[in-house]
Enzyme design. Structure first.
Site, PDB file in Angstrom:
ATOM      1  CE  LYS A   1      -3.847   1.936   2.754  1.00 17.22           C
ATOM      2  NZ  LYS A   1      -4.687   1.701   3.952  1.00 17.22           N
TER       3      LYS A   1
ATOM      4  CG  LEU B   1      -4.418   6.988   4.349  1.00 19.74           C
ATOM      5  CD1 LEU B   1      -3.433   6.584   5.457  1.00 19.74           C
ATOM      6  CD2 LEU B   1      -4.157   6.159   3.100  1.00 19.74           C
TER       7      LEU B   1
ATOM      8  CB  SER C   1      -7.701   3.608   2.935  1.00 19.63           C
ATOM      9  OG  SER C   1      -6.941   3.000   3.966  1.00 19.63           O
TER      10      SER C   1
ATOM     11  CB  ILE D   1      -7.414   3.519  11.073  1.00 23.31           C
ATOM     12  CG1 ILE D   1      -7.498   4.279  12.407  1.00 23.31           C
ATOM     13  CG2 ILE D   1      -8.147   4.271   9.960  1.00 23.31           C
ATOM     14  CD1 ILE D   1      -6.863   5.656  12.396  1.00 23.31           C
ATOM     15  N   GLY D   2     -10.177   1.566  10.376  1.00 26.59           N
ATOM     16  CA  GLY D   2     -11.632   1.518  10.474  1.00 26.59           C
ATOM     17  C   GLY D   2     -12.233   0.450   9.580  1.00 26.59           C
ATOM     18  N   GLY D   3     -11.336  -0.402   9.040  1.00 28.41           N
ATOM     19  CA  GLY D   3     -11.792  -1.455   8.139  1.00 28.41           C
ATOM     20  C   GLY D   3     -10.957  -1.559   6.877  1.00 28.41           C
ATOM     21  CB  SER D   4      -8.254   0.623   5.631  1.00 29.66           C
ATOM     22  OG  SER D   4      -9.008   1.792   5.787  1.00 29.66           O
TER      23      SER D   4
END
Length: 558
Positions: A132, A190, A216, A237-240
């Site tokens: 990434k 992101l 992201s 950080i939230g599902g990325s």
């Protein structure tokens, strides 16, 4: 920079990447989504030799079996994946940087080492690994989707680090023998479940180009989904990690904070430590995830990253699930989330949950309805507070470097910054939610039928198989895992069947978000898309969850 200037700079950067693709690998025509919805499998294979197809459709474990034995050279493997990655980028806009020439030179050195020493460099000898675009790699930009980061170091000039610095994990992957060859697309900031920026435009889902590849780490998901990479690394950080894995029919793991090294990577909102972004792999098989995870831990990353826990690979935690003798003598138990109380899932996701539940029940395992005492809406609210600590200042400053416009999908808006007391209060609220959820999980020992708390929770990762562009309405199914810092794996289950996954006609929404989410689902548009679920475990249970991913995945697809 004027509007025309930043647009031109973004366009120039995109064209410079295309220019690095050999002419014989360039496609004359890119079909529209209407002409060719699915560009995976037979479609992309037509541009490859039989040998290239064989190499690129072998999983990471199979590849290193052949490269470490000398059956395949690292060079032929590298060239095959460089070719397929170049095709993938032209089809779905999944790459930010390519360094194919450097990769082939690295592969040559790997082949020379094997010939001279009669042993591989390490367990990832000759394995192509994609990254990434948060990883710094010598010789190429890290622009993370920001026009203002092109040609400098994270928006700063004259640091001496421009194209001359490498993230800690990059060094560790090289030491293990991996071949690094490309960096993948991300949404600027992101903070988005889609991948969009002013350089590559929109990154599409290769299985169904009406849909998003996720975010992201959407470039990773799309690239691996097209088999332009056997395994790669994203962040979450939230599902990325989980969102792109799910949207592209892949396996992925979101480890708890402190298992894998993040040191030296670019990031948004760096210094916000209440919900840490974590790094983890996405791949075509659970065995590939284990190979990378175990390999990285063998480098003792805690000696070079102060946030990594000294926690080597634990065979006993894995054997508790994967030992064949124990598997049939010890029953497992699972919680299941079908609705989180805020937003209903669409019919394909509901069907995937049912398939997973029925598969495990047939194997003799127990399932209980998951009813935590902490509402997931409250956990989502805590997440929103923490993400808003800086009032959007960090990301807004990066947009101001070039004057570029932010994509409306990004979850960043200007607002008052939190003060120290606000941050402390949010941290207390998070800790109390973690404690209450922990005790609820402990209490399930009374319901599980095994005498132990449930082994994992079967849950949706998002309300739909993949988001439609600019229609990612709800993140509650992914962010609760981050707030609680749980380990979670994604398992591909099925694909959308428009004849089966019909829209619910008598739907009664709980709120506006619920209604918008329901409205965005159209069986005709979604037909053929991947459908996945996540299995959520407790903190720092990576070995156990990787074993469960293999066990459950194999059971579903048996």
């Amino acid at each position: 920079m004027s509007g025309s200037d930043w647009k031109q700079k973004g366009k120039d950067k995109a064209e410079s990447v295309i220019a690095l693709i050999p002419k014989e690998w360039r496609l004359e025509k890119i079909p529209s989504a209407e002409e060719q919805r699915d560009v995976t499998g037979p479609y992309i294979q037509q541009f490859l030799s039989k040998e290239e197809v064989a190499i690129t459709e072998t999983d990471a474990v199979g590849i290193v079996t052949k490269t470490t034995a000398g059956t395949w050279t690292a060079v032929e493997v590298a060239k095959a994946f460089c070719h397929r990655a170049a095709l993938a980028h032209q089809l779905v806009n999944c790459l930010h940087e390519i360094f194919f020439d450097a990769a082939i030179e690295d592969a040559k050195r790997a082949d020379k080492y094997l010939a001279e020493h009669k042993k591989p460099i390490g367990p990832l000898h000759g394995l192509p690994v994609s990254l990434k675009d948060q990883f710094h790699v010598k010789g190429v930009d890290t622009h993370m989707g920001y026009v203002g980061w092109i040609g400098n170091f994270q928006g700063k000039e004259g640091t001496g680090k421009e194209e001359n610095y490498e993230s800690e994990m990059v060094k560790e992957l090289r030491s293990l023998g991996a071949t690094l060859y490309c960096k993948t697309a991300v949404p600027h900031t992101l903070m988005c479940g889609e991948t969009i920026n002013n350089v590559i435009g929109y990154c599409w889902n290769p299985k169904n180009r009406n849909l998003s590849s996720g975010g992201s780490s959407g470039g990773e998901g799309a690239l691996i989904g097209l088999r332009g990479s056997p395994v790669g690394f994203g962040t979450d950080i939230g599902g990325s990690i989980r969102i792109p894995a799910a949207f592209n029919g892949l396996y992925g793991i979101r480890p708890s904070a402190g298992r894998l090294p993040y040191e030296g990577m670019a990031n948004s909102m760096d210094g916000q430590n209440s919900i840490l972004s974590v790094v983890g792999p996405l791949a075509t098989t659970p065995g590939a995830l284990k190979l990378l995870f175990q390999g990285l831990l063998s480098t003792q990353p805690w000696l070079h990253d102060p946030l990594v826990l000294e926690l080597p690979w634990r065979d006993d935690a894995e054997r508790a699930i994967s030992d064949p003798l124990r598997r049939f003598t010890e029953q497992l138990s699972f919680g299941v989330i079908r609705h989180d109380g805020t937003c209903a899932v669409t019919p394909p996701i509901a069907r995937a949950i049912d398939i997973t539940v029925h598969t495990l029940q047939k194997l003799g395992h127990n399932i209980i309805e998951w009813k935590p005492t902490v509402p997931h809406a409250k956990i989502t609210d805590i997440c929103t507070k923490i993400w808003s600590f800086d009032g959007g200042a960090d990301c807004i400053a990066d947009f101001e470097l070039s004057g570029e416009e932010a994509a409306p999908q990004c979850l960043i808006q200007k607002m008052p910054q939190a003060n120290a007391s606000d941050i402390m209060a949010a941290n207390i609220e998070q800790r109390e939610a973690q404690k209450e959820y922990m005790e609820y999980w402990n209490s399930t020992a009374e319901l599980s039928g095994t005498g132990r708390p449930v082994d994992a929770v079967i849950a949706p990762l998002s309300p739909w198989p993949a988001a439609r562009p600019a229609k990612y309405t709800y993140y509650g199914y992914s962010v609760w895992v981050n707030v609680l810092d749980y380990t979670a794996v994604v398992i591909p289950v099925t694909t959308v069947d428009k004849g089966v996954d019909k829209k619910v006609e008598d739907f009664k929404a709980l709120n506006e978000t619920d209604q918008k989410t329901h409205d965005s689902y159209d069986p005709e548009i979604y037909d053929g898309a991947h459908v996945s679920v996540q299995l959520v475990g407790r903190r720092l249970q990576e070995e156990k969850m990787l074993a469960l991913a293999k066990y459950v995945g194999e059971a579903i697809h048996a």
